[in-house]
Design an enzyme around this catalytic site. Structure first.
Site, short mmCIF file in Angstrom:
data_model
loop_
_atom_site.label_atom_id
_atom_site.label_comp_id
_atom_site.label_asym_id
_atom_site.label_seq_id
_atom_site.Cartn_x
_atom_site.Cartn_y
_atom_site.Cartn_z
N SER A 129 0.84 -1.20 0.00
CA SER A 129 0.00 0.00 0.00
C SER A 129 0.87 1.24 0.00
O SER A 129 1.99 1.23 0.52
CB SER A 129 -0.86 -0.02 1.27
OG SER A 129 -1.39 1.24 1.53
N TYR A 153 -1.72 -0.98 11.02
CA TYR A 153 -2.02 -1.53 9.70
C TYR A 153 -0.84 -1.31 8.76
O TYR A 153 -0.36 -2.22 8.08
CB TYR A 153 -3.28 -0.87 9.12
CG TYR A 153 -3.45 -1.10 7.63
CD1 TYR A 153 -3.82 -2.34 7.14
CD2 TYR A 153 -3.21 -0.07 6.71
CE1 TYR A 153 -3.95 -2.56 5.78
CE2 TYR A 153 -3.34 -0.27 5.34
CZ TYR A 153 -3.71 -1.53 4.88
OH TYR A 153 -3.84 -1.74 3.52
N LYS A 157 2.01 -3.89 6.64
CA LYS A 157 2.43 -3.85 5.22
C LYS A 157 3.94 -3.74 5.13
O LYS A 157 4.59 -4.42 4.32
CB LYS A 157 1.77 -2.67 4.50
CG LYS A 157 0.27 -2.81 4.34
CD LYS A 157 -0.11 -3.97 3.45
CE LYS A 157 -1.59 -4.21 3.38
NZ LYS A 157 -1.96 -5.53 2.86
P1 NAD Z 1 -11.16 -6.67 1.41
O1 NAD Z 1 -11.36 -6.65 2.88
O2 NAD Z 1 -12.33 -6.45 0.54
O3 NAD Z 1 -10.46 -8.04 0.97
C1 NAD Z 1 -9.61 -8.76 1.81
C2 NAD Z 1 -10.13 -10.19 1.87
O4 NAD Z 1 -9.28 -11.00 2.68
C3 NAD Z 1 -11.54 -10.28 2.46
O5 NAD Z 1 -12.36 -10.98 1.55
C4 NAD Z 1 -11.36 -11.05 3.76
O6 NAD Z 1 -12.48 -11.85 4.07
C5 NAD Z 1 -10.10 -11.85 3.47
N1 NAD Z 1 -9.28 -12.20 4.64
C6 NAD Z 1 -8.80 -11.37 5.59
N2 NAD Z 1 -8.06 -12.04 6.48
C7 NAD Z 1 -8.05 -13.34 6.07
C8 NAD Z 1 -7.45 -14.52 6.57
N3 NAD Z 1 -6.71 -14.52 7.68
N4 NAD Z 1 -7.64 -15.68 5.89
C9 NAD Z 1 -8.41 -15.71 4.78
N5 NAD Z 1 -8.99 -14.62 4.25
C10 NAD Z 1 -8.82 -13.44 4.89
O7 NAD Z 1 -10.01 -5.60 1.08
P2 NAD Z 1 -9.48 -5.06 -0.32
O8 NAD Z 1 -9.79 -3.61 -0.39
O9 NAD Z 1 -9.89 -5.94 -1.42
O10 NAD Z 1 -7.93 -5.17 -0.06
C11 NAD Z 1 -7.17 -6.29 -0.48
C12 NAD Z 1 -5.72 -6.11 -0.05
O11 NAD Z 1 -5.23 -4.89 -0.59
C13 NAD Z 1 -5.56 -6.00 1.47
O12 NAD Z 1 -4.35 -6.67 1.83
C14 NAD Z 1 -5.41 -4.52 1.71
O13 NAD Z 1 -4.66 -4.24 2.86
C15 NAD Z 1 -4.69 -4.08 0.44
N6 NAD Z 1 -4.89 -2.65 0.13
C16 NAD Z 1 -6.17 -2.16 0.02
C17 NAD Z 1 -6.36 -0.80 -0.23
C18 NAD Z 1 -7.75 -0.23 -0.32
O14 NAD Z 1 -7.89 1.00 -0.17
N7 NAD Z 1 -8.79 -1.01 -0.59
C19 NAD Z 1 -5.25 0.05 -0.39
C20 NAD Z 1 -3.97 -0.50 -0.31
C21 NAD Z 1 -3.81 -1.86 -0.04
N1 UFG Z 2 -12.34 11.59 3.69
C1 UFG Z 2 -13.36 12.43 4.08
N2 UFG Z 2 -14.48 11.87 4.62
C2 UFG Z 2 -14.63 10.53 4.79
C3 UFG Z 2 -13.59 9.67 4.39
C4 UFG Z 2 -12.45 10.24 3.84
O1 UFG Z 2 -13.26 13.64 3.95
O2 UFG Z 2 -15.68 10.10 5.31
C5 UFG Z 2 -11.14 12.18 3.08
C6 UFG Z 2 -9.87 11.89 3.86
O3 UFG Z 2 -9.67 12.85 4.86
C7 UFG Z 2 -8.83 11.93 2.74
C8 UFG Z 2 -9.59 11.41 1.52
O4 UFG Z 2 -10.97 11.58 1.81
O5 UFG Z 2 -8.44 13.25 2.48
C9 UFG Z 2 -9.32 9.94 1.22
O6 UFG Z 2 -9.58 9.19 2.40
P1 UFG Z 2 -9.67 7.59 2.38
O7 UFG Z 2 -9.93 7.14 3.77
O8 UFG Z 2 -10.60 7.15 1.32
O9 UFG Z 2 -8.22 7.15 1.89
P2 UFG Z 2 -6.78 7.36 2.57
O10 UFG Z 2 -5.86 7.78 1.48
O11 UFG Z 2 -6.84 8.23 3.76
O12 UFG Z 2 -6.44 5.89 3.07
C10 UFG Z 2 -6.31 4.85 2.11
C11 UFG Z 2 -6.57 3.51 2.77
C12 UFG Z 2 -5.51 3.20 3.78
C13 UFG Z 2 -4.17 3.33 3.18
C14 UFG Z 2 -3.99 4.69 2.53
C15 UFG Z 2 -2.70 4.78 1.81
O13 UFG Z 2 -7.81 3.52 3.43
O14 UFG Z 2 -5.68 1.87 4.19
O15 UFG Z 2 -5.03 4.88 1.57
O16 UFG Z 2 -2.64 3.76 0.89
F1 UFG Z 2 -3.25 3.19 4.17
#
Ligand code: NAD
Ligand code: UFG
Length: 348
Positions: A129, A153, A157
């Site tokens: 991430s 979190y 990562k």
């Molecule tokens: P998500 O929660 O939709 O998907 C993660 C999946 O992993 C879920 O389906 C959950 O049930 C499963 N899971 C969690 N722990 C588990 C375990 N111990 N065993 C088996 N299954 C398990 O999240 P996502 O948004 O699809 O994110 C996927 C990956 O990408 C995550 O590792 C997350 O940290 C990373 N990521 C997400 C974002 C974002 O903003 N969505 C940004 C950067 C990185």
């Molecule tokens: N924001 C609002 N209102 C909300 C939610 C978000 O104003 O209800 C704003 C935040 O302050 C930020 C922007 O929208 O300025 C984006 O916020 P997000 O929570 O959607 O995303 P972030 O970039 O803060 O965080 C995401 C993931 C984290 C990850 C990070 C960097 O949620 O897990 O990107 O990859 F760590």
């Protein structure tokens, strides 16, 4: 027969979209997910969307920390590579429950790596991430920026990235691609799969979507006094389909004998403010999103967006979609599935 890929967390938001792209690309795909934050309906919809390729999808519900279950799977199937999405991802929850995050994300990954190594499958793509850049001092973020974790979190990562670098150093047969995602949004254009967070959404676009369908009265905008174009936070939003395609590019990269353990940003290289994103969603949906302004959310960075040069050059991948398409597809998913995969109940 196509290559065989294990996708952990493949029922989740990014995982389900990636599994679809894998199937359409001819890969045999096995999903392991404990369904802690996902619905099996996502898996069946992916199967349907994939048409004839849907028969190449198999799903197993278990926790990655269940080593005997994972051992059994690896002894029954020979995987060419693993894409590892499974993990918990809510920053605030990780601050409140750090051990839950360390156990789930770190133990899950260690068990996976142990079983992969024992079965001679040493090709991995991992969901890292942009959080590993902490609060970047400048933008765009290039991959050589110093790494910093600013919450548990983010530490999971960073630790997993370091574990991957260590295992590759110890055994150069490992080939690993660490993908640092920026802000994934949007949904498959069919509107059949999309993001379905449980409880109150932490992230901007799932919240906006729930306001648009009438599940929440207003969006709270956290911080209007940042040194940005309109005072609100700036992020690099990327269409989930572009992100999914980035994983196919990463799998191809694993065929490069020189890959080692390498890391790439997956973003668009463009910064968009909260107000700009809300305006784009209002345009796409025709819905007014009521706004309440509030102070900055603790821990939030001001401006984060990616340098995309390395991924373009070395993965031969570039995001195709802009925020209008992201909002169009997210609205299509939201309007077809206002309560996500399951009908409303008392928990929503
Ligand atoms: P998500 O929660 O939709 O998907 C993660 C999946 O992993 C879920 O389906 C959950 O049930 C499963 N899971 C969690 N722990 C588990 C375990 N111990 N065993 C088996 N299954 C398990 O999240 P996502 O948004 O699809 O994110 C996927 C990956 O990408 C995550 O590792 C997350 O940290 C990373 N990521 C997400 C974002 C974002 O903003 N969505 C940004 C950067 C990185
Ligand atoms: N924001 C609002 N209102 C909300 C939610 C978000 O104003 O209800 C704003 C935040 O302050 C930020 C922007 O929208 O300025 C984006 O916020 P997000 O929570 O959607 O995303 P972030 O970039 O803060 O965080 C995401 C993931 C984290 C990850 C990070 C960097 O949620 O897990 O990107 O990859 F760590």
């Amino acid at each position: 027969m196509g290559k065989s890929v294990l996708v952990t967390g493949g029922a989740g938001y990014i995982g389900s979209h990636t599994v679809l792209q894998l199937l359409l690309g001819g890969y045999e795909t096995v999903v392991v997910d404990n369904l802690d934050n996902a619905s099996e309906i996502a898996v069946s919809r992916v199967k349907q969307l994939a048409g004839d390729f849907g028969r190449n999808l198999n799903f197993h519900q278990f926790d990655l920390r269940d080593k005997p279950a994972l051992e059994k799977l690896f002894s029954e199937t020979k995987f060419d590579a693993v894409i590892h999405f499974a993990g918990l991802k809510a920053v605030g929850e990780s601050v409140a429950k750090p051990l839950l995050y360390y156990d789930n994300n770190l133990t899950g990954t260690i068990v996976l790596l142990e079983v992969m190594g024992a079965h001679g499958c040493k090709n991995l793509v991992f969901s890292s991430s942009a959080t590993v850049y902490g609060w970047p001092k400048k933008v765009p973020c290039t991959e050589d920026f110093p790494l910093q974790a600013v919450n548990p979190y983010g530490r999971t990562k960073l630790f997993i990235e370091e574990i991957c670098r260590d295992i590759h150093r110890a055994d150069p047969e490992w080939k690993i691609v660490l993908l640092r995602y920026f802000n994934p949004v949007g949904a498959h254009p069919s509107g059949e799969i999309g993001e379905d967070p449980r409880g109150i959404p932490n992230n901007l676009m799932p919240f906006v979507q729930q306001v648009a369908v009438g599940r929440r009265p207003a969006l709270t905008v956290y911080g209007t006094d940042y040194s940005t174009k309109d005072g609100t936070g700036v992020r690099d939003y990327i269409h989930v389909i572009d992100l999914a395609d980035g994983h196919i590019a990463a799998l191809r990269k694993l065929d490069d004998p020189k890959i080692g353990c390498d890391f790439f940003n997956l973003g668009t290289g463009k910064g968009t403010s909260v107000f700009e994103m809300v305006a784009a969603f209002e345009k796409a949906s025709g819905k007014k999103i009521p706004i309440v302004t509030a102070g900055r959310r603790p821990g939030d960075a001001e401006i984060v967006y990616a340098s995309t040069e390395k991924a373009e050059r070395e993965l031969n991948w570039k995001a195709k979609y802009g925020i209008d398409e992201m909002c169009r597809d997210q609205w299509n998913w939201a309007s077809k599935n206002p309560y996500g995969y399951v009908a409303p109940d008392s928990t929503n």
